[in-house]
Design a protein around this motif. Sequence first.
Motif, PDB file in Angstrom:
ATOM      1  N   SER A  33      41.709  58.773  33.899  1.00 33.79           N
ATOM      2  CA  SER A  33      42.601  57.598  33.847  1.00 33.79           C
ATOM      3  C   SER A  33      42.635  57.075  32.506  1.00 33.79           C
ATOM      4  CB  SER A  33      42.155  56.592  34.717  1.00 33.79           C
ATOM      5  OG  SER A  33      42.267  56.784  36.137  1.00 33.79           O
ATOM      6  N   THR A  34      41.515  57.440  31.670  1.00 30.85           N
ATOM      7  CA  THR A  34      41.324  57.029  30.327  1.00 30.85           C
ATOM      8  C   THR A  34      41.695  58.062  29.373  1.00 30.85           C
ATOM      9  OG1 THR A  34      39.134  56.663  30.509  1.00 30.85           O
ATOM     10  CG2 THR A  34      40.585  54.684  30.902  1.00 30.85           C
ATOM     11  N   PRO A  35      41.871  58.012  28.026  1.00 31.16           N
ATOM     12  CA  PRO A  35      42.443  56.825  27.438  1.00 31.16           C
ATOM     13  C   PRO A  35      43.579  56.219  27.957  1.00 31.16           C
ATOM     14  CG  PRO A  35      42.808  58.824  26.097  1.00 31.16           C
ATOM     15  CD  PRO A  35      41.668  59.292  27.238  1.00 31.16           C
ATOM     16  N   ALA A  36      43.815  54.954  28.154  1.00 38.23           N
ATOM     17  CA  ALA A  36      44.996  54.285  28.513  1.00 38.23           C
ATOM     18  C   ALA A  36      45.564  53.305  27.857  1.00 38.23           C
ATOM     19  CB  ALA A  36      44.795  53.889  30.074  1.00 38.23           C
ATOM     20  N   ALA A  37      46.718  52.925  27.698  1.00 41.62           N
ATOM     21  CA  ALA A  37      47.204  51.615  26.747  1.00 41.62           C
ATOM     22  C   ALA A  37      48.066  51.004  27.479  1.00 41.62           C
ATOM     23  CB  ALA A  37      47.975  52.410  25.551  1.00 41.62           C
ATOM     24  N   LEU A  38      48.056  49.731  26.954  1.00 45.44           N
ATOM     25  CA  LEU A  38      48.761  48.668  27.717  1.00 45.44           C
ATOM     26  C   LEU A  38      49.569  47.853  26.527  1.00 45.44           C
ATOM     27  CD1 LEU A  38      47.077  46.431  30.570  1.00 45.44           C
ATOM     28  CD2 LEU A  38      48.507  48.321  30.846  1.00 45.44           C
ATOM     29  N   GLY A  43      51.067  37.694  30.640  1.00 47.51           N
ATOM     30  CA  GLY A  43      52.024  36.932  31.557  1.00 47.51           C
ATOM     31  C   GLY A  43      52.766  37.598  32.816  1.00 47.51           C
ATOM     32  N   GLY A  44      51.677  38.447  33.165  1.00 47.64           N
ATOM     33  CA  GLY A  44      51.795  39.260  34.492  1.00 47.64           C
ATOM     34  C   GLY A  44      52.713  40.457  34.611  1.00 47.64           C
ATOM     35  N   ALA A  45      53.210  40.859  33.312  1.00 44.51           N
ATOM     36  CA  ALA A  45      53.846  42.100  33.462  1.00 44.51           C
ATOM     37  C   ALA A  45      53.649  42.807  32.264  1.00 44.51           C
ATOM     38  CB  ALA A  45      55.246  41.926  33.417  1.00 44.51           C
ATOM     39  N   ALA A  46      53.052  44.081  32.172  1.00 37.20           N
ATOM     40  CA  ALA A  46      53.086  45.047  30.943  1.00 37.20           C
ATOM     41  C   ALA A  46      53.421  46.293  30.898  1.00 37.20           C
ATOM     42  CB  ALA A  46      51.301  45.167  30.624  1.00 37.20           C
ATOM     43  N   GLY A  47      53.829  46.978  29.725  1.00 33.12           N
ATOM     44  CA  GLY A  47      54.051  48.358  29.793  1.00 33.12           C
ATOM     45  C   GLY A  47      52.688  49.056  29.633  1.00 33.12           C
ATOM     46  N   TYR A  79      40.302  46.068  35.169  1.00 29.49           N
ATOM     47  CA  TYR A  79      40.643  45.608  33.480  1.00 29.49           C
ATOM     48  C   TYR A  79      42.063  45.552  33.064  1.00 29.49           C
ATOM     49  CZ  TYR A  79      35.486  46.413  33.086  1.00 29.49           C
ATOM     50  OH  TYR A  79      33.958  46.629  33.198  1.00 29.49           O
ATOM     51  N   ALA A  80      42.913  46.418  33.743  1.00 30.66           N
ATOM     52  CA  ALA A  80      44.122  46.308  33.223  1.00 30.66           C
ATOM     53  C   ALA A  80      44.926  45.152  33.837  1.00 30.66           C
ATOM     54  CB  ALA A  80      44.731  47.677  33.321  1.00 30.66           C
ATOM     55  N   ARG A  81      44.526  45.176  35.109  1.00 32.67           N
ATOM     56  CA  ARG A  81      45.181  43.908  35.832  1.00 32.67           C
ATOM     57  C   ARG A  81      44.721  42.500  35.334  1.00 32.67           C
ATOM     58  NH1 ARG A  81      49.066  44.877  39.365  1.00 32.67           N
ATOM     59  NH2 ARG A  81      47.795  47.064  39.927  1.00 32.67           N
ATOM     60  N   ALA A  82      43.603  42.489  34.887  1.00 33.69           N
ATOM     61  CA  ALA A  82      43.373  41.125  34.365  1.00 33.69           C
ATOM     62  C   ALA A  82      43.983  40.922  32.736  1.00 33.69           C
ATOM     63  CB  ALA A  82      41.614  41.021  34.163  1.00 33.69           C
TER      64      ALA A  82
END
Lengths: 380, 380
Positions: free
Chosen positions: B147-152, B183-187, B174-177
């Motif tokens: 699943s990694t590397p991963a980016a948000l 703000g509750g949403a990420a790409g 970690y990504a959820r946190a």
Amino acid sequence: MWYVDEERLEHIAIGAGILGTGGGGNPYYGKLHVRRLLREGARIPVVSLDEVPDDALVVSVGGMGAPTVGIERIHRGDEPLVALRALEEHLGRRATHLIPGEIGGANSTRPMAISAMTGLPVIDADGMGRAFPELQMDTFAIYGVSSTPAALADIYHNVVLFPRLADALTLERYARAVTVQMGGAAGYAFPAMSGAEAKRTAVPMTLSLAEAAGAAVRRARREHADPVAAVLRVTGGQVVFRGKVIDVQRRLVAGFARGVVELDGLGDDRGSRMRIDFQNENLIARRDGDVVVVVPDLICLVDAETAEPVTTEVVRYGLRVAVLGIPAPALLKTPQALAVVGPAAFGYPEIEYRPLPGIYGGDRLVGERDGTEPSWPRSG
Amino acid sequence: MWYVDEERLEHIAIGAGILGTGGGGNPYYGKLHVRRLLREGARIPVVSLDEVPDDALVVSVGGMGAPTVGIERIHRGDEPLVALRALEEHLGRRATHLIPGEIGGANSTRPMAISAMTGLPVIDADGMGRAFPELQMDTFAIYGVSSTPAALADIYHNVVLFPRLADALTLERYARAVTVQMGGAAGYAFPAMSGAEAKRTAVPMTLSLAEAAGAAVRRARREHADPVAAVLRVTGGQVVFRGKVIDVQRRLVAGFARGVVELDGLGDDRGSRMRIDFQNENLIARRDGDVVVVVPDLICLVDAETAEPVTTEVVRYGLRVAVLGIPAPALLKTPQALAVVGPAAFGYPEIEYRPLPGIYGGDRLVGERDGTEPSWPRSG
């Protein structure tokens, strides 16, 4: 250049505990870790800011998390190294120097441990000259060093990298959230800066100051002199109250230990009360309702007899303490800095910052060394 | 290879809504975004898995966050692109293909938007064949793609990179946190995988399936035929209940919309009740207390007349709906997959997964195309 040995390590841990102003985490475990590395033959060189080339790559390393967690959870100790290596890989360049993010508390010793593991020198300076609860409160960020790229690592060597964020406050929020998921404690590596940036923004001579304070305390204890008076001579502080702890309110809010300590006066202070508000670190000291010391000046509780620092996580009913007020480093007193680490930034907009008289010990050491009068030096 | 045009986009949005099984976020805003890009002249090529070279660099892009937030918050739309560029920079290599992480809901359209911006083809496949609430629940992770590397990235183009984490579950935490702090949403952009890995692990033909389902619904509406029956023909599903919504309990827990929908039977189902548990997506359907459909099989609420999907965030008292049970893709039914997306993984250890009869529409499309009987294909 000088080297950290076991004796200096003991001194630094005592001094860093006092400069932690009640927070910053206990330097005890870090001290044990560094002592073990020294006994295994490690050498930990310390260089002054002037010895750092302008084109050096200086990285701050340490631990992030609530002090309360720090006590309960034993770290592996190499988390900041894992973070450092990830940051170096991202930058495509190796660090040449380490610098403490805060001299107060546990983060005083962690760069020494990483120095022992890597051979990199530690710079005799830091980003706070004390301890603060949030990472945007360091002089690196205040005077314009970019907080990113930044790296965090946990005890399982999971790594989180922040290549670019809008500002230090955003890093504080995102890194804090990740740290909570990492079990409440993480090793960090950030900011990365040039030697020139470190010289412009770091609070100078603070490892020396911690060492000198710890050495003075131990000498006074050994010679049956007054250890509290010894701290004052080195740090430039004064005793603002002597008393007995009669109440402690403490709660963990969003990863921070917040609360209030109440003291009943003893000796010359009999009949008076002192109330100290803290958020990890002590922030505001009021004597009978009158504000007497205000952040960023340092409010340090020490044992009245031994000058042993009393942190907000262990302070308890019945302890007899001296409350020290120590002038903040000059770099924390500029308007730029006060906007970030003054009373309003901690939720006390109604309290005016009136600096304690005197000169912060680290600034004084700079003056002693180079023969200048300490003044408000460089700004960003 | 085929190209997404406005008509196919409409179809895909309808089909993706149905395959969202109540969650996955509303494809509506994403559809508007892609339509605007198409009208500005963008071309969005779609390739099948067999057309992807083994040494391709395939990256999944999309959005992360609670659907409830998705409704309230308008995205810039380029967050996944910012995440993709950060991931590419970290890898030192450019992506050659995009793939949806989940065909159900909003993440069906986001890779098309990023395709329009970059010219990269979208693969006709995804990591779920439906929607699931957590990112370790995709077939990429289940069948061993790292699943990694991963980016948000967030709307301010703040970027967080996860170079290496222990597993997909750690990334989820970690990504959820970080997403909550964003703000509750990420790409997002992850996982990055080879073409060979994508062929081994992705659920095939799911963009085609969504397109076919949406096209069938629209044709039936136009021809005054039964849109619900049209969905069944394409997806391989059956109607397990028809009724009226009589109660909805819904709460936001740790970023997830959890709750229960209660239905009172109509027509042949008069006198019976259905209760559906959801966590973003519908998980368990019980008829008069008997379990009739269990995750990973798809439980889809659609308007009884129009077959318009009814998501868990808009379902409300009085709606007349058909409850569809659609067999899950073969790749979700292996023991490996059921350990991650079976009822026990969602907190229902007492419920046994008994697969619905029939063949998932995407698997059937593969069989139709290559002349084979659909079977349980590749495993990790």
